[in-house]
Design a protein around this motif. Structure first.
Motif, short mmCIF file in Angstrom:
data_model
loop_
_atom_site.label_atom_id
_atom_site.label_comp_id
_atom_site.label_asym_id
_atom_site.label_seq_id
_atom_site.Cartn_x
_atom_site.Cartn_y
_atom_site.Cartn_z
N ASN A 17 0.81 -1.22 0.00
CA ASN A 17 0.00 0.00 0.00
C ASN A 17 0.85 1.27 0.00
O ASN A 17 0.33 2.37 0.19
CB ASN A 17 -0.98 0.01 1.17
CG ASN A 17 -0.29 -0.11 2.52
OD1 ASN A 17 0.93 -0.24 2.60
ND2 ASN A 17 -1.07 -0.06 3.59
N ALA A 18 2.17 1.13 -0.21
CA ALA A 18 3.05 2.30 -0.25
C ALA A 18 4.33 1.95 -0.99
O ALA A 18 4.64 0.77 -1.22
CB ALA A 18 3.38 2.76 1.18
N PHE A 19 5.07 3.01 -1.36
CA PHE A 19 6.37 2.85 -2.00
C PHE A 19 7.46 3.36 -1.06
O PHE A 19 7.28 4.33 -0.32
CB PHE A 19 6.45 3.63 -3.31
CG PHE A 19 5.63 3.07 -4.43
CD1 PHE A 19 5.43 1.71 -4.56
CD2 PHE A 19 5.05 3.91 -5.37
CE1 PHE A 19 4.67 1.19 -5.61
CE2 PHE A 19 4.29 3.42 -6.42
CZ PHE A 19 4.09 2.04 -6.54
N ASP A 20 8.60 2.72 -1.11
CA ASP A 20 9.81 3.12 -0.39
C ASP A 20 10.45 4.29 -1.14
O ASP A 20 10.84 4.15 -2.30
CB ASP A 20 10.74 1.91 -0.34
CG ASP A 20 12.15 2.20 0.13
OD1 ASP A 20 12.49 3.37 0.40
OD2 ASP A 20 12.94 1.24 0.21
N THR A 21 10.57 5.46 -0.50
CA THR A 21 11.12 6.64 -1.17
C THR A 21 12.65 6.70 -1.12
O THR A 21 13.25 7.57 -1.73
CB THR A 21 10.58 7.93 -0.54
OG1 THR A 21 11.06 8.05 0.81
CG2 THR A 21 9.06 7.95 -0.55
N GLY A 22 13.27 5.80 -0.36
CA GLY A 22 14.73 5.76 -0.31
C GLY A 22 15.35 6.67 0.72
O GLY A 22 16.56 6.92 0.68
N ILE A 23 14.57 7.17 1.69
CA ILE A 23 15.14 7.95 2.78
C ILE A 23 14.66 7.37 4.10
O ILE A 23 13.47 7.05 4.26
CB ILE A 23 14.82 9.45 2.66
CG1 ILE A 23 15.57 10.24 3.75
CG2 ILE A 23 13.32 9.73 2.70
CD1 ILE A 23 15.57 11.73 3.53
N PHE A 24 15.60 7.23 5.03
CA PHE A 24 15.35 6.59 6.32
C PHE A 24 15.87 7.47 7.44
O PHE A 24 16.93 8.10 7.31
CB PHE A 24 16.09 5.25 6.42
CG PHE A 24 15.81 4.27 5.32
CD1 PHE A 24 15.02 3.15 5.54
CD2 PHE A 24 16.36 4.44 4.04
CE1 PHE A 24 14.78 2.23 4.52
CE2 PHE A 24 16.13 3.52 3.03
CZ PHE A 24 15.34 2.43 3.27
N HIS A 25 15.15 7.52 8.54
CA HIS A 25 15.66 8.11 9.78
C HIS A 25 16.10 6.94 10.64
O HIS A 25 15.28 6.14 11.09
CB HIS A 25 14.56 8.92 10.46
CG HIS A 25 15.04 9.69 11.67
ND1 HIS A 25 15.33 9.09 12.87
CD2 HIS A 25 15.30 11.01 11.84
CE1 HIS A 25 15.72 10.01 13.74
NE2 HIS A 25 15.72 11.18 13.13
N CYS A 26 17.41 6.83 10.84
CA CYS A 26 17.99 5.62 11.44
C CYS A 26 18.56 5.87 12.84
O CYS A 26 18.94 6.99 13.19
CB CYS A 26 19.14 5.10 10.58
SG CYS A 26 18.68 4.60 8.92
#
Length: 238
Positions: free
Chosen positions: A166-175
């Protein structure tokens, strides 16, 4: 806030635009410079950049850019650059001991996405992925984009081949450093990718999502996406 940028791969699908993907010019400057500038506008003040393929060339170019623009950059070399992207992330572990953003050298994001992700409240021992719920927009290649199944603010499953998403991974993460623990665990099971680590974190119930809303982003990994990105940037839409 520090930002880790993965820039180790060969980028063969953009070869006709330039010999080294992070340095492919877009709207008059290298692709990775565009990524860095947008991250800086989002609140990042220091970068850790993992190189690999022709890494010496990239380091020299980045050092020149950093000196001109006053950007703080730490270089990390991944000798196993031909493996999946999680290997590059794990190489940077000695240089990141707190919260940080993680993104890719070919993902051009609305700067508002960077600001949103950098401002997220601290969640100890967890990772938050920026996700795009507008799966009908098709700005990115639906056969190549990483798909995510989310529920109640958490990731249930992530991968390019899942059907129930139900969503796409935008390629940015808060890690947090939990990303490195998950990478070690997933790699021990034979899965080298960042998505593999996120599936591990999902099993641990430590993988969260953040809705980017209507903000635009594009994965510039082939000539079609490159042309779309240039057009959107020229229009001021991205």
């Amino acid at each position: 806030m520090k930002c880790l940028i993965v820039a180790a791969g060969q980028g063969s699908r953009l070869r006709d635009k330039g010999p080294l993907k992070p340095l492919v010019p877009i709207r008059g400057r290298p692709l990775i410079a565009e990524v860095i500038d947008r991250a800086r506008r989002g609140g990042v003040d220091e970068f850790v950049i993992v190189n690999g393929y022709r890494g010496g060339e990239l380091q020299v170019a980045l050092d020149g850019m950093a000196e001109c623009e006053g950007v703080r950059v730490t270089h990390v070399h991944n000798p196993a650059w031909d493996r999946a992207n999680g290997v590059s992330v794990l190489c940077a572990r000695p240089f990141l001991d707190g919260a940080f953003l993680l993104t890719m050298c070919d993902h051009v994001l609305d700067p508002g996405i960077n600001r949103l992700m950098a401002s997220l409240p601290h969640r100890p021992d967890s990772v938050t992925l920026g996700v795009d719920y507008d799966v009908a927009r098709m700005l990115n290649d639906p056969d190549d984009v990483t798909r995510v199944r989310c529920r109640d603010g958490r990731i249930e499953r992530i991968g390019k081949s899942i059907d129930d998403f139900n969503a796409f991974d935008t390629g940015i993460f808060h890690c947090t450093p939990a990303m490195f623990d998950a990478l070690e665990s997933s790699q021990a099971e034979g899965e080298d990718s960042i998505s593999g680590a996120m599936n591990t974190l999902a099993r641990w119930r430590r993988a969260h999502v953040c809705d980017i809303g209507g903000r635009l982003w594009i994965d510039v990994d082939d000539p079609v996406a490159y042309d779309k990105a240039e057009r959107l940037m020229a229009q001021g839409a991205l």
